[in-house]
Design a protein around this motif. Structure first.
Motif, PDB file in Angstrom:
ATOM      1  N   PHE A  32       0.852  -1.195   0.000  1.00 44.09           N
ATOM      2  CA  PHE A  32       0.000   0.000   0.000  1.00 44.09           C
ATOM      3  C   PHE A  32       0.884   1.240   0.000  1.00 44.09           C
ATOM      4  N   GLU A  33       0.284   2.351  -0.325  1.00 43.69           N
ATOM      5  CA  GLU A  33       0.953   3.646  -0.240  1.00 43.69           C
ATOM      6  C   GLU A  33       0.256   4.487   0.829  1.00 43.69           C
ATOM      7  N   ILE A  34       0.916   5.565   1.235  1.00 46.72           N
ATOM      8  CA  ILE A  34       0.355   6.510   2.190  1.00 46.72           C
ATOM      9  C   ILE A  34       0.308   7.878   1.530  1.00 46.72           C
ATOM     10  N   VAL A  35      -0.838   8.532   1.613  1.00 50.59           N
ATOM     11  CA  VAL A  35      -0.957   9.911   1.142  1.00 50.59           C
ATOM     12  C   VAL A  35      -1.367  10.759   2.338  1.00 50.59           C
ATOM     13  N   ILE A  36      -0.486  11.645   2.755  1.00 53.27           N
ATOM     14  CA  ILE A  36      -0.751  12.504   3.908  1.00 53.27           C
ATOM     15  C   ILE A  36      -1.476  13.755   3.447  1.00 53.27           C
ATOM     16  N   ALA A  37      -2.679  13.962   3.983  1.00 52.77           N
ATOM     17  CA  ALA A  37      -3.500  15.127   3.655  1.00 52.77           C
ATOM     18  C   ALA A  37      -3.331  16.163   4.758  1.00 52.77           C
ATOM     19  N   GLU A  38      -2.371  17.070   4.569  1.00 50.25           N
ATOM     20  CA  GLU A  38      -2.114  18.064   5.609  1.00 50.25           C
ATOM     21  C   GLU A  38      -2.957  19.314   5.376  1.00 50.25           C
ATOM     22  N   ASP A  39      -3.762  19.662   6.369  1.00 50.69           N
ATOM     23  CA  ASP A  39      -4.577  20.879   6.291  1.00 50.69           C
ATOM     24  C   ASP A  39      -3.709  22.061   6.725  1.00 50.69           C
ATOM     25  N   GLY A  40      -2.724  22.371   5.892  1.00 50.57           N
ATOM     26  CA  GLY A  40      -1.747  23.399   6.203  1.00 50.57           C
ATOM     27  C   GLY A  40      -0.436  23.042   5.535  1.00 50.57           C
ATOM     28  N   ASP A  41       0.620  23.725   5.928  1.00 49.55           N
ATOM     29  CA  ASP A  41       1.944  23.473   5.358  1.00 49.55           C
ATOM     30  C   ASP A  41       2.995  23.785   6.419  1.00 49.55           C
ATOM     31  N   ALA A  42       2.944  23.018   7.515  1.00 47.23           N
ATOM     32  CA  ALA A  42       3.790  23.296   8.679  1.00 47.23           C
ATOM     33  C   ALA A  42       5.220  22.805   8.447  1.00 47.23           C
ATOM     34  N   LYS A  43       6.176  23.631   8.829  1.00 48.88           N
ATOM     35  CA  LYS A  43       7.586  23.288   8.660  1.00 48.88           C
ATOM     36  C   LYS A  43       7.960  22.042   9.452  1.00 48.88           C
TER      37      LYS A  43
END
Length: 270
Positions: A32-43
């Motif tokens: 499987f793969e992982i797709v991270i859905a970040e509600d933002g763009d934190a360093k």
């Protein structure tokens, strides 16, 4: 060919993400793969992922400008990047059982959305797992888990019974309707596309999963109960909800008007 895409919705919580990725690195089904859905763009998130903490995991990181709560947009963007035709959804505060991917794939069916449940860990156990993700492993052993019933309840655990993987218990509850929860559900990409994914016009936090559930069911996609087959472990944290009542009102209006394919959804990102 990848068997599944695991979509993880997150917001800045690197400790929780680390625990989730640890559990995903231990899955009995590795394809499987992982797709991270970040509600933002934190360093701090990008720095953590750049360090490649689990190099054997195939990870795609999707970000967006932090303009307040826009989880639905983040998840839709992540789904648009998915390379598999089967989607497994996790929230960024929920650690999957080591058989999570396997269980969802084993029970997958076209035209059906699989609905699981979560154990709500208390503050003490949550902090232990945050600091050392390996501590989630013993809780997955039935006898050990049972032996910790007193300390878990003292720590204000909720939904304790969900922590047992049991085909027998599942057989007793499988016909009970469960509403969709974003922390533990899965479906085929084609079924997610039928309703155009999450409704990005919902402004609040709370009720967005119910909205997705209602629209799917209206178009003939069934909710399939997999309680006791694939638990996730929810880490304790302050509740973040706002304008949930507005979301509920919008959902009711759309349902009343027969609008099941949302106007602002997944197709904007494909």
């Amino acid at each position: 060919m990848l068997k599944a895409s695991v979509i993880i919705s997150i917001y800045k919580d690197v400790e929780a993400l680390n625990a989730i990725l640890y559990a995903l690195s231990k899955q009995t089904e590795p394809n499987f793969e992982i797709v991270i859905a970040e509600d933002g763009d934190a360093k701090e998130v990008s720095d953590y992922l750049t360090s490649e903490p689990y190099p054997d995991l195939k990870i795609t990181h999707v970000t967006q400008e932090d303009l307040g709560w826009r989880k639905m947009t983040a998840v839709n963007k992540a789904v648009a990047k998915a390379q598999s035709d089967y989607l497994i959804f996790l929230d960024g505060d929920c650690i999957p059982h080591f058989k999570h991917v396997e269980s969802h794939l084993e029970n997958s069916q076209c035209g059906k959305t699989l609905i699981g449940r979560r154990v709500f860990l208390g503050n003490v156990y949550s902090e232990q797992v945050r600091k050392d993700p390996k501590k989630i492993a013993p809780l997955q052993k039935p006898l050990y888990y049972l032996s910790k019933i007193y300390s878990l309840h003292k720590d204000k655990v909720r939904n304790y019974e969900v922590g047992f993987i049991s085909p027998f218990l599942h057989s007793l509850y499988k016909n009970k309707f469960l509403n969709l929860v974003g922390c533990n559900f899965s479906c085929y990409l084609d079924d997610f596309k039928k309703v155009n994914g999450y409704n990005e016009e919902l402004p609040g936090a709370g009720g967005e999963d119910d909205d997705l559930c209602h629209r799917m069911m209206a178009l003939g996609i069934e909710m399939k109960n997999i309680k006791f087959l694939s638990p996730v472990y929810h880490l304790d944290h302050p509740v973040r909800r706002s304008q949930a009542d507005v979301n509920v009102r919008i959902t009711a209006e759309n349902m009343g008007n027969g609008l099941f394919y949302c106007k602002k959804g997944l197709d904007r990102h494909l």
